[in-house]
Structures are given as structure tokens and as C-alpha cells.
Design a protein around this motif. Structure first.
Motif, short mmCIF file in Angstrom:
data_model
loop_
_atom_site.label_atom_id
_atom_site.label_comp_id
_atom_site.label_asym_id
_atom_site.label_seq_id
_atom_site.Cartn_x
_atom_site.Cartn_y
_atom_site.Cartn_z
N ARG A 130 63.04 -1.33 11.65
CA ARG A 130 64.23 -2.14 11.32
C ARG A 130 63.86 -3.50 10.74
O ARG A 130 64.55 -4.01 9.88
N ASP A 131 62.76 -4.09 11.24
CA ASP A 131 62.36 -5.41 10.73
C ASP A 131 61.57 -5.33 9.42
O ASP A 131 61.21 -6.36 8.85
N GLY A 132 61.28 -4.12 8.94
CA GLY A 132 60.60 -3.95 7.65
C GLY A 132 59.11 -4.23 7.66
O GLY A 132 58.47 -4.27 6.62
N LYS A 133 58.51 -4.39 8.84
CA LYS A 133 57.10 -4.77 8.93
C LYS A 133 56.17 -3.62 9.28
O LYS A 133 54.96 -3.73 9.13
N THR A 134 56.72 -2.49 9.79
CA THR A 134 55.90 -1.37 10.23
C THR A 134 56.38 -0.09 9.58
O THR A 134 57.57 0.19 9.56
N LEU A 135 55.43 0.67 9.07
CA LEU A 135 55.70 1.96 8.46
C LEU A 135 55.01 3.02 9.32
O LEU A 135 53.83 2.89 9.62
N THR A 136 55.75 4.04 9.74
CA THR A 136 55.20 5.10 10.58
C THR A 136 55.29 6.41 9.83
O THR A 136 56.36 6.76 9.32
#
Length: 157
Positions: A130-136
Motif C-alpha cells: 500500500r505504501d508503494g515501497k515493497t514489491l512481493t
């Protein structure tokens, strides 16, 4: 023109319908660095490093970069696709084949890849936090040499 009760009824309907419109599609673009320790490798050997660049202009997605595997071999990859639910020719991890990209929700894309001979498949689900900082990325691979599943966690570089 609407008059009386019909006019009053139209306003809540418009407000309600605006609230249920699909969310804007998240932009996955950026340079992403694999967090090896936060990732879960299952039965696969842990890689040493991976740097990925994503160019996302909905519905087009390009994904390319380099990975250094456990044997310290450097490998480049480059994939382009369209999030449209249709099969397209693709060069996959197991050779020539097809890829079908579909949107799961505003922050998630699912890629289904298969070899031309049908003996190997790969399912990849890529989600942005949601915060745009982590891609899984959750990956499942099935082929002649067995199957494997693992999860890769990336942070914006």
C-alpha cells in the motif's frame, strides 16, 4: 430536467456509485533490489542478489534486470507483456512459450507462463504494498524436473 423526488434520489446514487469505482491501478515502475533475507526460498537455493527494473504503463509492463545465483553465475532477464488476459508469445525461463497477464486488483498482477511443449508452467503473482515501497513476488514453477515455490521481497532502490 429531473424534478422533485427523482432529483433528490439521483444525488445519493451518484455519490454511492463514485465510491464503488475500481481504484486507480498502482504503478509498479522503479528499480527494485531483492531483499534476500526477507525472501522465502523453499527448496530453491538462495540467490546472492537481484536488481530489477520495471517500466509499467498500464496495460504494458516491461521487467528486466540481473540476478547472481548461488553459484555466482550472472544471469540477465527481460520480459515484456500486456495486462490483458490474452496469451502472448514469450521467452520464458524454460524457453519459448506463452505468457498471460491478468490484473488481480489495483496493486496485483498475475502472470501465467507455459512452455510451447506444455511440460513447464510458472505462475507469478506480483503485488505492490500500500505504501508503494515493497514489491512481493510469489512464484510457483512446475516442470519435468519437479516443482518449486518461493517468495521474493523487493524494496525500491
Amino acid at each position: 430536467p429531473m424534478k422533485g423526488p427523482a432529483k433528490l434520489l439521483a444525488i445519493p446514487i451518484l455519490v454511492f456509485s463514485a465510491g464503488v469505482c475500481p481504484a486507480q491501478v498502482a504503478d509498479l515502475s522503479g528499480v527494485w533490489k531483492l531483499n534476500v533475507e526477507q525472501s522465502r526460498w523453499g527448496s530453491r537455493p538462495k540467490v546472492i542478489s537481484c536488481l530489477v527494473t520495471i517500466e509499467h504503463r498500464e496495460p504494458a509492463v516491461r521487467y528486466y534486470g540481473t540476478v547472481v545465483d548461488a553459484s555466482q553465475e550472472l544471469r540477465h532477464f527481460d520480459f515484456s507483456g500486456t495486462v490483458d488476459g490474452k496469451e502472448h508469445p514469450a521467452n520464458t525461463a524454460f524457453g519459448e512459450g506463452t505468457a498471460r497477464l491478468t490484473r488481480v486488483d489495483s496493486r496485483t498482477i498475475r502472470a501465467e507462463l507455459k512452455s510451447n511443449d506444455g511440460r513447464a508452467t510458472q505462475l507469478i503473482t506480483t503485488s505492490l504494498s500500500r505504501d508503494g515501497k515493497t514489491l512481493t513476488r510469489r512464484l510457483r514453477l512446475a516442470g519435468p524436473n519437479g516443482s518449486a515455490s518461493w517468495t521474493e521481497v523487493y524494496h525500491r532502490n
